[in-house]
Design a protein around this motif. Sequence first.
Motif, short mmCIF file in Angstrom:
data_model
loop_
_atom_site.label_atom_id
_atom_site.label_comp_id
_atom_site.label_asym_id
_atom_site.label_seq_id
_atom_site.Cartn_x
_atom_site.Cartn_y
_atom_site.Cartn_z
N MET A 250 0.82 -1.21 0.00
CA MET A 250 0.00 0.00 0.00
C MET A 250 0.86 1.26 0.00
O MET A 250 1.62 1.51 0.93
CB MET A 250 -0.92 0.00 1.22
N LEU A 251 0.70 2.06 -1.04
CA LEU A 251 1.35 3.36 -1.11
C LEU A 251 0.38 4.40 -0.57
O LEU A 251 -0.76 4.52 -1.05
CB LEU A 251 1.74 3.70 -2.54
N LYS A 252 0.80 5.16 0.42
CA LYS A 252 -0.05 6.16 1.05
C LYS A 252 0.36 7.56 0.60
O LYS A 252 1.52 7.94 0.74
CB LYS A 252 0.02 6.04 2.57
N LEU A 253 -0.59 8.28 0.05
CA LEU A 253 -0.35 9.65 -0.43
C LEU A 253 -1.22 10.62 0.35
O LEU A 253 -2.35 10.29 0.74
CB LEU A 253 -0.68 9.76 -1.92
N GLU A 254 -0.70 11.82 0.56
CA GLU A 254 -1.47 12.87 1.23
C GLU A 254 -1.49 14.09 0.31
O GLU A 254 -0.63 14.98 0.39
CB GLU A 254 -0.83 13.20 2.58
N PRO A 255 -2.46 14.14 -0.61
CA PRO A 255 -2.51 15.26 -1.56
C PRO A 255 -2.68 16.60 -0.86
O PRO A 255 -3.35 16.72 0.17
CB PRO A 255 -3.73 14.93 -2.43
N ARG A 256 -2.07 17.62 -1.45
CA ARG A 256 -2.22 18.99 -0.97
C ARG A 256 -3.23 19.72 -1.85
O ARG A 256 -3.44 19.33 -3.00
CB ARG A 256 -0.88 19.72 -1.06
N PRO A 257 -3.84 20.78 -1.33
CA PRO A 257 -4.72 21.57 -2.19
C PRO A 257 -4.00 22.03 -3.45
O PRO A 257 -2.89 22.55 -3.40
CB PRO A 257 -5.11 22.76 -1.30
N GLY A 258 -4.64 21.81 -4.60
CA GLY A 258 -4.04 22.11 -5.89
C GLY A 258 -3.41 20.92 -6.57
O GLY A 258 -3.14 20.96 -7.77
N ASP A 259 -3.16 19.83 -5.83
CA ASP A 259 -2.57 18.62 -6.43
C ASP A 259 -3.59 17.92 -7.32
O ASP A 259 -4.79 17.89 -7.01
CB ASP A 259 -2.12 17.63 -5.36
N LEU A 260 -3.09 17.33 -8.39
CA LEU A 260 -3.94 16.55 -9.30
C LEU A 260 -3.37 15.13 -9.37
O LEU A 260 -2.28 14.91 -9.90
CB LEU A 260 -3.97 17.18 -10.69
N LEU A 261 -4.10 14.18 -8.82
CA LEU A 261 -3.72 12.77 -8.85
C LEU A 261 -4.45 12.09 -9.99
O LEU A 261 -5.68 12.20 -10.10
CB LEU A 261 -4.09 12.10 -7.52
N LEU A 262 -3.71 11.41 -10.85
CA LEU A 262 -4.30 10.67 -11.97
C LEU A 262 -3.85 9.22 -11.88
O LEU A 262 -2.68 8.93 -11.60
CB LEU A 262 -3.87 11.25 -13.31
N PHE A 263 -4.77 8.29 -12.13
CA PHE A 263 -4.39 6.88 -12.12
C PHE A 263 -5.24 6.11 -13.11
O PHE A 263 -6.36 6.51 -13.47
CB PHE A 263 -4.49 6.28 -10.72
N ASN A 264 -4.67 5.00 -13.57
CA ASN A 264 -5.34 4.09 -14.50
C ASN A 264 -5.97 2.99 -13.66
O ASN A 264 -5.27 2.14 -13.10
CB ASN A 264 -4.30 3.52 -15.46
N PRO A 265 -7.30 2.95 -13.53
CA PRO A 265 -7.93 2.00 -12.60
C PRO A 265 -7.85 0.55 -13.04
O PRO A 265 -8.24 -0.34 -12.28
CB PRO A 265 -9.39 2.48 -12.54
N HIS A 266 -7.35 0.29 -14.24
CA HIS A 266 -7.17 -1.08 -14.70
C HIS A 266 -5.88 -1.70 -14.20
O HIS A 266 -5.73 -2.92 -14.22
CB HIS A 266 -7.19 -1.15 -16.22
N ILE A 267 -4.93 -0.87 -13.76
CA ILE A 267 -3.66 -1.41 -13.29
C ILE A 267 -3.26 -0.87 -11.92
O ILE A 267 -2.35 -1.41 -11.29
CB ILE A 267 -2.52 -1.15 -14.30
#
Length: 306
Positions: A250-267
Amino acid sequence: MSSTTRPRPRPVPQTGPAVWTASDLTAADWMVPVGVEEAEELEAVLTATEAAAPVPPLTRLAPILADVVARLDTGRGFCLLRGLPFDRHGAAAAEAALLALGEQIGKPLNSSAAPVARLTGPAPAEGAAGSGPPRFHIEACDVIALLCLANGPEAPAHILVSAGAVHNEVMRRDRAALGELYTPAPLLENGEPVERAVFTMTEGAFAARYTRHAVEEAATLPQPGAPPLSAGLRPAFDLLDSVCAEPALMLKLEPRPGDLLLFNPHIVWKRRTLAETPADAPDAPQEFRRLRIAMEHSRRTVAEPG
């Protein structure tokens, strides 16, 4: 729903950049820093949106977004853009700018209300710390973009796991269980019965979508002609849930205001920590915007809608 028996592919270990554990990665593997000139270009988009003026082209951001597409399709499967001024001009302008970026990546998909959904949190706890198995952002699209507008210090981390790494760990522990996860099972998607396996190989491309709750819901409904669930599927789901909860994966991320997280839900599977809410809902400790995107080179199979 078809009950035709399909041949199972012979499972093999997954390899490549999208197969990772948390300890494999540093921030440099997933962070995409944005320079001053690129940030100024988005600032111009936000300003134009506020003034109801024509949106200028994203010329300087285009190479960065092309790199994002490559990261999502053949790289780690996710990335985070930091340094863009999404959070400085209000939610409406941020949504319009997010949509403009999405159009550079692929084709934004409409929902029943609007292309951009409002998500707030925290959502009800699930998984090992809550009342049931983990739920992930598993949707009929190729990219999910989550734009952070607010994320208080008390907000839970956002958890990503590599579906390929999960696949390999299940293979290591129980090959018979992995075979069950390659077998299409009836489930409900958008209220409609379909059949889908958790793991698939389509034209040599690995894809994974896990919706245990949808399979178990379908099993409780009378569906003439639908094949019964195999005796080994629920134990296979239990093993999959156990693997997904392994801290090493499990990779844990803590986005900040203004961050844009993008991911491919198939992988890449992301645990749901947010719930979709109306636009006029009160402020919450976490506030995000979600955009679903289809890309030209899709891992979606013919059995899936959209």
